[in-house]
Design a protein around this motif. Structure first.
Motif, PDB file in Angstrom:
ATOM      1  N   PRO A 202      13.469   2.651  -4.787  1.00 58.49           N
ATOM      2  CA  PRO A 202      12.646   1.463  -5.051  1.00 58.49           C
ATOM      3  C   PRO A 202      13.420   0.159  -4.878  1.00 58.49           C
ATOM      4  O   PRO A 202      12.903  -0.814  -4.333  1.00 58.49           O
ATOM      5  N   GLY A 203      14.684   0.127  -5.344  1.00 60.91           N
ATOM      6  CA  GLY A 203      15.500  -1.077  -5.182  1.00 60.91           C
ATOM      7  C   GLY A 203      15.800  -1.364  -3.718  1.00 60.91           C
ATOM      8  O   GLY A 203      15.775  -2.519  -3.279  1.00 60.91           O
ATOM      9  N   THR A 204      16.058  -0.296  -2.956  1.00 58.20           N
ATOM     10  CA  THR A 204      16.315  -0.471  -1.521  1.00 58.20           C
ATOM     11  C   THR A 204      15.089  -1.016  -0.806  1.00 58.20           C
ATOM     12  O   THR A 204      15.173  -1.919   0.029  1.00 58.20           O
ATOM     13  N   ILE A 205      13.917  -0.466  -1.158  1.00 60.89           N
ATOM     14  CA  ILE A 205      12.670  -0.920  -0.545  1.00 60.89           C
ATOM     15  C   ILE A 205      12.419  -2.387  -0.869  1.00 60.89           C
ATOM     16  O   ILE A 205      12.050  -3.190  -0.003  1.00 60.89           O
ATOM     17  N   GLU A 206      12.637  -2.765  -2.132  1.00 63.44           N
ATOM     18  CA  GLU A 206      12.398  -4.157  -2.529  1.00 63.44           C
ATOM     19  C   GLU A 206      13.341  -5.109  -1.780  1.00 63.44           C
ATOM     20  O   GLU A 206      12.928  -6.180  -1.315  1.00 63.44           O
ATOM     21  N   ARG A 207      14.604  -4.701  -1.632  1.00 63.62           N
ATOM     22  CA  ARG A 207      15.559  -5.537  -0.914  1.00 63.62           C
ATOM     23  C   ARG A 207      15.148  -5.721   0.549  1.00 63.62           C
ATOM     24  O   ARG A 207      15.142  -6.837   1.077  1.00 63.62           O
ATOM     25  N   LEU A 208      14.775  -4.614   1.221  1.00 64.96           N
ATOM     26  CA  LEU A 208      14.372  -4.696   2.624  1.00 64.96           C
ATOM     27  C   LEU A 208      13.117  -5.532   2.803  1.00 64.96           C
ATOM     28  O   LEU A 208      12.996  -6.320   3.745  1.00 64.96           O
TER      29      LEU A 208
ATOM     30  N   ARG B 150      15.400  -4.296  10.370  1.00 62.07           N
ATOM     31  CA  ARG B 150      14.981  -4.165   8.973  1.00 62.07           C
ATOM     32  C   ARG B 150      13.686  -3.369   8.848  1.00 62.07           C
ATOM     33  O   ARG B 150      13.540  -2.537   7.945  1.00 62.07           O
ATOM     34  N   GLU B 151      12.731  -3.607   9.729  1.00 63.75           N
ATOM     35  CA  GLU B 151      11.471  -2.873   9.674  1.00 63.75           C
ATOM     36  C   GLU B 151      11.687  -1.396   9.957  1.00 63.75           C
ATOM     37  O   GLU B 151      11.043  -0.526   9.348  1.00 63.75           O
TER      38      GLU B 151
ATOM     39  N   ALA C 191       0.829  -1.209   0.000  1.00 59.57           N
ATOM     40  CA  ALA C 191       0.000   0.000   0.000  1.00 59.57           C
ATOM     41  C   ALA C 191       0.865   1.261   0.000  1.00 59.57           C
ATOM     42  O   ALA C 191       0.467   2.301  -0.516  1.00 59.57           O
ATOM     43  N   ARG C 192       2.051   1.132   0.572  1.00 59.18           N
ATOM     44  CA  ARG C 192       2.910   2.306   0.690  1.00 59.18           C
ATOM     45  C   ARG C 192       3.980   2.334  -0.401  1.00 59.18           C
ATOM     46  O   ARG C 192       4.933   3.084  -0.312  1.00 59.18           O
ATOM     47  N   LYS C 193       3.837   1.480  -1.428  1.00 52.77           N
ATOM     48  CA  LYS C 193       4.827   1.449  -2.499  1.00 52.77           C
ATOM     49  C   LYS C 193       5.003   2.842  -3.093  1.00 52.77           C
ATOM     50  O   LYS C 193       4.025   3.527  -3.380  1.00 52.77           O
ATOM     51  N   PRO C 194       6.233   3.260  -3.291  1.00 51.54           N
ATOM     52  CA  PRO C 194       6.457   4.574  -3.893  1.00 51.54           C
ATOM     53  C   PRO C 194       5.988   4.621  -5.343  1.00 51.54           C
ATOM     54  O   PRO C 194       6.007   3.613  -6.034  1.00 51.54           O
ATOM     55  N   ARG C 195       5.526   5.773  -5.716  1.00 54.80           N
ATOM     56  CA  ARG C 195       5.114   5.929  -7.116  1.00 54.80           C
ATOM     57  C   ARG C 195       6.340   5.846  -8.004  1.00 54.80           C
ATOM     58  O   ARG C 195       7.371   6.426  -7.712  1.00 54.80           O
ATOM     59  N   GLN C 196       6.255   5.089  -9.078  1.00 57.58           N
ATOM     60  CA  GLN C 196       7.404   4.868  -9.947  1.00 57.58           C
ATOM     61  C   GLN C 196       7.581   6.031 -10.924  1.00 57.58           C
ATOM     62  O   GLN C 196       7.443   5.902 -12.121  1.00 57.58           O
ATOM     63  N   LYS C 197       7.821   7.179 -10.342  1.00 52.05           N
ATOM     64  CA  LYS C 197       8.118   8.333 -11.188  1.00 52.05           C
ATOM     65  C   LYS C 197       9.057   9.258 -10.431  1.00 52.05           C
ATOM     66  O   LYS C 197       9.130   9.233  -9.215  1.00 52.05           O
TER      67      LYS C 197
ATOM     68  N   VAL D 130      13.225   4.494   5.061  1.00 55.01           N
ATOM     69  CA  VAL D 130      13.309   4.640   3.607  1.00 55.01           C
ATOM     70  C   VAL D 130      12.011   5.240   3.063  1.00 55.01           C
ATOM     71  O   VAL D 130      12.024   6.125   2.192  1.00 55.01           O
ATOM     72  N   PHE D 131      10.867   4.758   3.552  1.00 59.43           N
ATOM     73  CA  PHE D 131       9.577   5.316   3.126  1.00 59.43           C
ATOM     74  C   PHE D 131       9.486   6.816   3.452  1.00 59.43           C
ATOM     75  O   PHE D 131       9.016   7.633   2.652  1.00 59.43           O
ATOM     76  N   GLU D 132       9.929   7.134   4.681  1.00 62.64           N
ATOM     77  CA  GLU D 132       9.891   8.550   5.077  1.00 62.64           C
ATOM     78  C   GLU D 132      10.786   9.395   4.175  1.00 62.64           C
ATOM     79  O   GLU D 132      10.427  10.519   3.784  1.00 62.64           O
ATOM     80  N   ARG D 133      11.959   8.839   3.854  1.00 65.62           N
ATOM     81  CA  ARG D 133      12.864   9.578   2.975  1.00 65.62           C
ATOM     82  C   ARG D 133      12.260   9.743   1.581  1.00 65.62           C
ATOM     83  O   ARG D 133      12.404  10.810   0.944  1.00 65.62           O
ATOM     84  N   TRP D 134      11.562   8.707   1.079  1.00 66.11           N
ATOM     85  CA  TRP D 134      10.893   8.797  -0.227  1.00 66.11           C
ATOM     86  C   TRP D 134       9.886   9.955  -0.236  1.00 66.11           C
ATOM     87  O   TRP D 134       9.833  10.761  -1.160  1.00 66.11           O
ATOM     88  N   GLU D 135       9.063   9.993   0.829  1.00 63.30           N
ATOM     89  CA  GLU D 135       8.043  11.041   0.904  1.00 63.30           C
ATOM     90  C   GLU D 135       8.682  12.423   0.957  1.00 63.30           C
ATOM     91  O   GLU D 135       8.191  13.385   0.360  1.00 63.30           O
ATOM     92  N   GLU D 136       9.821  12.534   1.681  1.00 62.18           N
ATOM     93  CA  GLU D 136      10.519  13.819   1.767  1.00 62.18           C
ATOM     94  C   GLU D 136      11.002  14.276   0.393  1.00 62.18           C
ATOM     95  O   GLU D 136      10.822  15.437  -0.004  1.00 62.18           O
ATOM     96  N   LEU D 137      11.624  13.335  -0.336  1.00 57.25           N
ATOM     97  CA  LEU D 137      12.176  13.694  -1.647  1.00 57.25           C
ATOM     98  C   LEU D 137      11.076  14.033  -2.641  1.00 57.25           C
ATOM     99  O   LEU D 137      11.215  14.958  -3.452  1.00 57.25           O
ATOM    100  N   GLU D 138       9.964  13.277  -2.614  1.00 49.98           N
ATOM    101  CA  GLU D 138       8.855  13.572  -3.514  1.00 49.98           C
ATOM    102  C   GLU D 138       8.275  14.952  -3.208  1.00 49.98           C
ATOM    103  O   GLU D 138       7.978  15.733  -4.118  1.00 49.98           O
ATOM    104  N   ALA D 139       8.113  15.216  -1.905  1.00 46.14           N
ATOM    105  CA  ALA D 139       7.573  16.519  -1.513  1.00 46.14           C
ATOM    106  C   ALA D 139       8.507  17.641  -1.938  1.00 46.14           C
ATOM    107  O   ALA D 139       8.080  18.691  -2.430  1.00 46.14           O
ATOM    108  N   LEU D 140       9.795  17.394  -1.767  1.00 49.44           N
ATOM    109  CA  LEU D 140      10.786  18.395  -2.162  1.00 49.44           C
ATOM    110  C   LEU D 140      10.746  18.637  -3.669  1.00 49.44           C
ATOM    111  O   LEU D 140      10.805  19.772  -4.140  1.00 49.44           O
TER     112      LEU D 140
END
Length: 633
Positions: A572-578, A612-613, A548-554, A619-629
Motif C-alpha cells: 500500500p505504501g509503495t502504491i501511494e508513493r507511485l 512509473r505507470e 478503483a484498483r486500490k488494494p484491500r487493506q487487509k 505492483v498491482f499485479e503483485r498485490w493480486e498474486e499475493l492475495e490469491a496466494l
C-alpha cells in the motif's frame, strides 16, 4: 540604468538614398530591444555597425568601458567543422587552444588511462593553470550545460536549429553585456523557438534583435525601434503597443504631408502670377518656397504596400485528399504511423512539428507524390497545385528577378490579363533597378518575395506553402495573411510561425513523436489548449483507475510466510508513493508553459511517467498474486 552603447548621428549608404540617415540610439542594461523595418531598409547593416563590424560613413559609436558585445548573424557559416566544445571555445579566442587541448586530453584519459594520455592531460592542465584558464573552462562547461549541448558531438552533423544553438553558445561564453541577434528564429522549429524564448527571457544581459516572428517579439521585447526610410523611431513597450501607436503616427504623418502639399501648391500658384505680382513679390517668400521645394524633393516616400493577388483556378472537386491508416517508413524510421484524415475543398490546414519529423513527407502523401508504405490514399479531381518551395530549389541565383519570374518574357498573364513584368513585380515592392539584379545580390526576404511573385503567376485551387514566412518583413507577412484568409481554394501550410498559423488555418496537423499525428480544430494556440486539457483528463482518469484498483487493506494473516506477508504489508505504501509521483508528473506535463519554456524536458518527463505507470501496474499485479496466494493457503 547604466548606458552600454550610444550611437550619435550615424549615416551610412551603399548607393542611392542613405540606408541610415543621422541615426541616434542609446542602449541601457537589462533592455530587450526589437529592431524592425522592411526588407532592405538596413537593419542588418545597423546591427553590424553596433557590433563594430562595419564602419559608418559618418557619426559616432561609443561603447561604455567594460561592455562586451556579441553578435549572432542570420546565416550559419558553411565552413565550420569540429566538436561542439571546439566551436564554443573559439568564442574565448586567446585561451581557446588551451581549453580545447585540455578537453581533448581529458576525453582521451577517460577512454584510455594510459601513462601517455595521463602525461598529456597533466601537461594540458599545467598550461591552462599557467594562463589562468580555469574560470574560462568553467564558463564553457556552464554554457554547454545551460544550452543542453553535448560537447563531443560533431558540429557538422547537427540540424540547422542545433547549429544556431551552438553559435549562440559561442557568443554567450564571452559573457557579453549586449547580445545582438539577427533573425534568430529563422529555420527553427516551434520547440526550438519556445526554448530560445524561455532562455532569452531569463538571460541577464541586454538584447537587441531583428525578427519577423511576432509572437517571439511580443514575448521578449520591452522596447521597439523601427528603421524606416533611413530614420530610427523609438517605441517604448511591447509589440502590441507599437502597433497601436504606429497607426496613430501614420495618420498624423499623412495629415502633415497633406497640409504641406496644399501649402506648396498655393505657393507655386503665387510664384506664377503676372508681372505686377512678380515685381512686388516678397523675396523672403520666394526663398521659403525654394526651401519647400527642396523639402518635398528630399521627402523619402515609404516603400508602399505590396499588392499581392492570387490567381484562382477552376474549383476542384469537393474531396481534395483522403488518407486511411496511412504509414510511411524511411529505412528503419517510421515517419508516419496509421494516420487517417480527410481534406475537403476550402480547408486551410496547418502542419507543425520538429525539424526532420516528416512534415514534407506528409505533404508528399497528400499530393500523391509519395506512396504510403501501408494504408490507402485517395486524391480528389480537378486539382491544380501551386507549391512554394522552402529550399527555393526552383530559383536560378545567377539570373535576374525578371528572368526568374517571367521566364525570359517581359509579360505575365494574371487572371486572364497580360501585364508587363516590371509593373507586376512592383506590386511585390521591387524597384526597376532591383528587378534587373541577380538573385544572389538580394536579401533573403527579397528572394522570398521573388518566389511568391513566381508562384502567384500560376492559377491554383490547391496552394502548398512550405515555410513561406522566413525572412519576410512584418508588413508583407501580414498582407500574405490577409490574402490567405480570403483565399477560396484549399491551403496546406507548413510553418513554425505561431501567429501566422493562428491567423490563417482552420485546423492543424501536429507531429507528436514516433510517427503519431494528431488533428486539432484551429491553430497552434488551440492545439496547446487541447493538449493541456487532454493531459489534465488523463491525470484524472489515472487517479480514478488507481482508486478503483486500490488494494484491500487487509492481510491474509497466518496464510503467508513472514517474508511474503511483510512484502504484502508494504505494497500500500509503495502504491501511494507511485501514485503521488505519477500525479506530479501529470501536473507538470499539463502545464502549457513547459512546452514553451522547456520543451526539451517534455520527452524526459514522459519517459519518467511511462516508467512509473509501468511500475504501478506491476505492483498491482503483485498485490493480486499475493492475495490469491494467501486465499489458496
Amino acid at each position: 540604468m547604466a548606458t552600454l552603447l550610444t550611437l550619435r548621428d550615424i549615416s551610412h549608404s551603399y548607393s542611392g538614398p542613405p540606408l541610415l540617415d543621422k541615426v541616434s540610439l542609446t542602449v541601457s542594461d537589462n533592455e530587450r530591444i526589437s529592431l524592425i523595418g522592411r526588407n532592405g531598409e538596413g537593419k542588418s547593416t545597423l546591427l553590424r555597425i553596433i557590433a563594430g563590424l562595419v564602419q559608418a560613413d559618418e557619426g559616432e559609436r561609443q561603447v561604455s568601458l567594460g561592455t562586451g558585445i556579441s553578435y549572432l548573424p542570420q546565416e550559419v557559416p558553411t565552413d565550420l567543422a569540429g566538436s561542439i566544445y571546439e566551436i564554443v571555445a573559439t568564442g574565448l579566442e586567446d585561451i581557446a587552444g588551451l581549453l580545447v587541448a585540455y578537453h581533448a586530453a581529458t576525453q582521451a584519459v577517460m577512454q584510455d588511462p594510459s601513462e601517455q594520455n595521463l602525461d598529456r592531460m597533466a601537461k594540458a592542465q599545467h598550461e591552462l593553470e599557467s594562463a589562468g584558464g580555469w574560470r574560462f573552462e568553467q564558463q564553457v562547461e556552464t554554457t554547454l550545460s545551460k544550452l543542453s549541448l553535448d560537447p563531443d558531438e560533431r558540429f557538422e552533423s547537427l540540424s540547422g536549429g542545433r547549429k544556431r544553438r551552438v553559435l549562440l553558445a559561442r557568443e554567450l561564453v564571452r559573457e557579453p553585456q549586449l547580445l545582438l541577434l539577427d533573425e534568430p528564429t529563422n529555420h527553427l522549429d516551434i520547440d526550438s523557438i519556445n526554448w530560445l524564448e524561455g532562455f532569452l527571457s531569463s538571460w541577464n544581459g541586454s538584447l537587441l534583435f531583428i525578427t519577423h516572428d511576432r509572437a517571439f517579439m511580443q514575448r521578449l521585447a520591452t522596447r521597439i525601434i523601427e528603421l524606416d526610410r533611413g530614420r530610427l523611431t523609438d517605441w517604448p513597450g511591447d509589440y502590441r503597443n507599437y502597433l497601436r501607436r504606429r497607426e496613430e503616427r501614420a495618420h498624423a504623418e499623412a495629415k502633415a504631408n497633406e497640409r504641406f502639399d496644399k501649402k506648396l501648391a498655393q505657393e507655386e500658384v503665387w510664384i506664377r502670377q503676372g508681372i505686377k505680382a512678380r515685381r512686388t513679390r516678397n523675396e523672403g517668400r520666394v526663398r521659403q518656397l525654394q526651401a519647400m521645394r527642396e523639402a518635398y524633393r528630399q521627402r523619402r516616400k515609404g516603400q508602399g504596400e505590396a499588392r499581392i493577388n492570387l490567381q484562382e483556378a477552376e474549383r476542384s472537386g469537393k474531396l481534395v485528399a483522403e488518407l486511411e491508416n496511412a504509414s510511411y517508413r524511411w529505412d528503419d524510421t517510421e515517419l508516419i504511423r496509421d494516420f487517417s484524415t480527410t481534406i475537403l475543398r476550402g480547408d486551410k490546414i496547418g502542419i507543425i512539428g520538429p525539424n526532420g519529423c516528416g512534415k514534407s513527407t506528409l505533404l508528399g502523401l497528400l499530393l500523391g507524390r509519395l506512396k504510403p508504405t501501408s494504408g490507402h490514399i485517395r486524391l480528389g479531381t480537378g486539382l491544380e497545385v501551386a507549391y512554394f518551395d522552402q529550399l527555393r530549389a526552383s530559383l536560378d541565383m545567377d539570373k535576374s528577378v525578371q528572368d526568374n519570374v517571367g521566364g525570359g518574357s517581359d509579360k505575365v498573364e494574371i487572371n486572364g490579363k497580360s501585364r508587363h513584368i516590371v509593373s507586376y513585380l512592383q506590386d511585390f515592392l521591387f524597384t526597376p533597378d532591383r528587378i534587373r539584379q541577380p538573385l544572389n545580390a538580394l536579401s533573403g526576404g527579397e528572394r522570398n518575395r521573388v518566389l511568391l511573385a513566381r508562384l502567384f503567376t500560376k492559377p491554383a485551387n490547391l496552394l502548398v506553402l512550405d515555410e513561406p514566412t522566413n525572412d519576410l518583413d512584418v508588413e508583407t507577412l501580414e498582407l500574405l495573411e490577409e490574402l490567405l484568409i480570403d483565399y477560396q481554394g484549399t491551403l496546406l501550410l507548413v510553418s513554425h510561425d505561431r501567429s501566422f498559423i493562428d491567423a490563417v488555418v482552420t485546423s492543424t496537423l501536429v507531429f507528436e513523436g514516433s510517427g503519431v499525428i494528431t488533428e486539432c480544430a484551429g491553430g497552434y494556440s488551440d492545439w496547446l489548449r487541447e493538449k493541456s486539457a487532454r493531459e489534465s483528463e488523463a491525470t484524472t482518469t489515472t487517479a480514478e483507475k488507481s482508486q478503483a484498483r486500490k488494494p484491500r487493506q487487509k492481510a491474509a494473516v497466518g496464510k503467508l510466510s513472514y517474508k511474503l506477508q511483510r512484502e504484502l504489508d508494504e505494497l500500500p505504501g509503495t502504491i501511494e508513493r507511485l501514485e503521488n509521483e505519477i500525479e506530479v508528473l501529470h501536473t507538470q506535463l499539463a502545464d502549457p508553459e513547459l512546452y514553451r519554456d522547456n520543451a526539451e524536458r517534455v520527452s524526459d518527463l514522459k519517459q519518467q511517467l511511462s516508467i512509473r505507470e509501468s511500475e504501478l501496474e506491476q505492483v498491482f499485479e503483485r498485490w493480486e498474486e499475493l492475495e490469491a496466494l494467501g486465499d489458496i493457503e
